[in-house]
Design a protein around this motif. Structure first.
Motif, mmCIF file in Angstrom:
data_model
loop_
_atom_site.group_PDB
_atom_site.id
_atom_site.type_symbol
_atom_site.label_atom_id
_atom_site.label_comp_id
_atom_site.label_asym_id
_atom_site.label_seq_id
_atom_site.Cartn_x
_atom_site.Cartn_y
_atom_site.Cartn_z
ATOM 1 N N CYS A 112 37.640 34.786 47.653
ATOM 2 C CA CYS A 112 37.321 35.190 46.284
ATOM 3 C C CYS A 112 37.497 36.702 46.147
ATOM 4 N N VAL A 113 37.687 37.154 44.916
ATOM 5 C CA VAL A 113 37.873 38.585 44.656
ATOM 6 C C VAL A 113 36.817 39.073 43.679
ATOM 7 N N ASN A 114 36.163 40.170 44.030
ATOM 8 C CA ASN A 114 35.176 40.824 43.172
ATOM 9 C C ASN A 114 35.689 42.208 42.817
ATOM 10 N N LEU A 115 35.689 42.536 41.541
ATOM 11 C CA LEU A 115 36.187 43.831 41.093
ATOM 12 C C LEU A 115 35.023 44.805 40.960
ATOM 13 N N GLN A 175 39.972 48.407 53.338
ATOM 14 C CA GLN A 175 38.623 48.497 52.797
ATOM 15 C C GLN A 175 37.816 49.545 53.545
ATOM 16 N N GLY A 176 37.955 49.565 54.862
ATOM 17 C CA GLY A 176 37.260 50.586 55.641
ATOM 18 C C GLY A 176 37.708 51.991 55.273
ATOM 19 N N GLN A 177 39.019 52.162 55.070
ATOM 20 C CA GLN A 177 39.515 53.480 54.689
ATOM 21 C C GLN A 177 38.980 53.880 53.322
ATOM 22 N N MET A 201 44.441 48.685 44.291
ATOM 23 C CA MET A 201 43.375 48.293 45.200
ATOM 24 C C MET A 201 42.121 47.871 44.436
ATOM 25 N N PHE A 202 41.821 48.553 43.331
ATOM 26 C CA PHE A 202 40.707 48.116 42.485
ATOM 27 C C PHE A 202 40.927 46.678 42.025
ATOM 28 N N ILE A 203 42.143 46.383 41.558
ATOM 29 C CA ILE A 203 42.461 45.065 41.027
ATOM 30 C C ILE A 203 42.336 43.990 42.100
ATOM 31 N N LEU A 204 42.649 44.337 43.338
ATOM 32 C CA LEU A 204 42.618 43.366 44.430
ATOM 33 C C LEU A 204 41.229 43.220 45.046
ATOM 34 N N GLY A 205 40.243 43.911 44.481
ATOM 35 C CA GLY A 205 38.876 43.737 44.953
ATOM 36 C C GLY A 205 38.440 44.670 46.057
ATOM 37 N N ILE A 206 39.191 45.742 46.278
ATOM 38 C CA ILE A 206 38.779 46.733 47.279
ATOM 39 C C ILE A 206 37.700 47.625 46.658
ATOM 40 N N LEU A 269 38.908 55.751 35.494
ATOM 41 C CA LEU A 269 39.107 55.088 34.214
ATOM 42 C C LEU A 269 40.467 54.425 34.144
ATOM 43 N N THR A 270 41.474 55.024 34.765
ATOM 44 C CA THR A 270 42.792 54.400 34.799
ATOM 45 C C THR A 270 42.721 53.052 35.497
ATOM 46 N N GLY A 271 41.962 53.010 36.606
ATOM 47 C CA GLY A 271 41.789 51.741 37.303
ATOM 48 C C GLY A 271 41.103 50.720 36.426
ATOM 49 N N HIS A 272 40.128 51.167 35.644
ATOM 50 C CA HIS A 272 39.404 50.243 34.772
ATOM 51 C C HIS A 272 40.328 49.690 33.691
#
Length: 286
Positions: A112-115, A175-177, A201-206, A269-272
């Motif tokens: 599952c992916v959480n944003l 994710q660690g980075q 990376m935001f979109i992919l749940g990182i 905000l760009t990621g959002h």
């Protein structure tokens, strides 16, 4: 299937009332908060469906009120996790007409992916965001972070930089980075792109925390900005003499240039905004 640890008789640590785990990955679930008989992980609250922060904080946790938390627990008692199969699932896939629920600690195990950005949407394995970039790793490609081989295609656990299309890495590694670098310095390990890479990376749940990097904690590199405060030449040629030269060199750290808070906010905000685009046909539970 799940390694959930529930609180039992004599347990030292109370369990989160939302995921029912006494121990969970803090990188995924956040800190565990306790107050007034309530106990919950930070992100278990933010991702819980139909649970909202209020303006007041009347005995609650981070403006999540006790009454609302208890209602979420009662609702979850009737929902089964699509990953571990047990009841108590508090997170519903935000794709319209999808009725899959899951626990936050089960999400990675189940794909599952959480944003981790407002409004904290979650997706089940069937509806999670996928990378659209067309790329295939070369034979024997390794992750530049751990130097171990990656899979031969894009998967939930193997990601690629959307900019250079040459950097392939494991989800856990990137994710660690991200956790170490923070939003200000998170970038592709190879091409150093920040903008498009951070959005993807935001979109992919990182989870990318909005803070300075951990390597700047406790002024770890403060010594690099300290001016040398003593003239070591055998014959000091400074017009005012060696003593005055040493007074001028006060040894105070010089502040290095850093990215402004405004620039960091713009990246965030760009990621959002990109996140809102991928949810164009989805319904966020109000």
């Amino acid at each position: 299937m799940s390694d959930r640890k529930q609180e039992g008789p004599g347990a030292r640590e109370p369990a989160c009332m939302l995921c029912r785990r006494a121990e969970a990955d803090p990188d995924m679930c956040g800190d565990k908060l306790q107050k007034g008989g309530l106990c919950a992980h930070v992100f278990c609250m933010f991702f819980a469906t139909l649970l909202f922060q209020q303006e007041t904080d009347r005995g609650g946790l981070m403006h999540f009120l006790p009454r609302d938390l208890l209602i979420a627990v009662r609702r979850a008692a009737q929902k089964r996790c699509c990953v571990c199969g047990q009841s108590g699932a508090t997170i519903m896939c935000c794709m319209e007409n999808c009725d899959r629920w899951f626990h936050l600690p089960c999400s990675k195990e189940g794909g599952c992916v959480n944003l981790y950005v407002t409004p904290f949407g979650s997706f089940c394995p069937e509806h999670r965001p996928e990378q659209e970039v067309e790329a295939t790793p070369e034979p024997d490609t390794v992750c530049p972070i751990c130097m171990e081989p990656v899979e031969d295609r894009k998967t939930f656990t193997t990601l690629v930089c959307p900019t250079c299309k040459r950097a392939w890495f494991h989800r856990d590694c990137i994710q660690g980075q991200a956790l170490r670098a923070g939003a200000f310095y998170f970038q592709c390990p190879l091409c150093r792109d920040r903008g498009e890479f951070l959005v993807e990376m935001f979109i992919l749940g990182i989870r990318v925390p909005f803070r300075q990097p951990t390597w700047e904690d406790n002024d770890a590199f403060a010594d690099l900005g300290v001016r040398h405060g003593q003239c070591n030449a055998r014959d000091c040629l400074y017009p005012g003499g060696r003593e005055e030269a040493e007074e001028q060199g006060d040894g105070q750290p010089q502040q290095a240039p850093t990215r402004s808070m405004a620039a960091g906010a713009a990246i965030f905000l760009t990621g959002h905004q990109q996140h809102q685009q991928i949810k164009g046909n989805t319904q966020h539970i109000p």
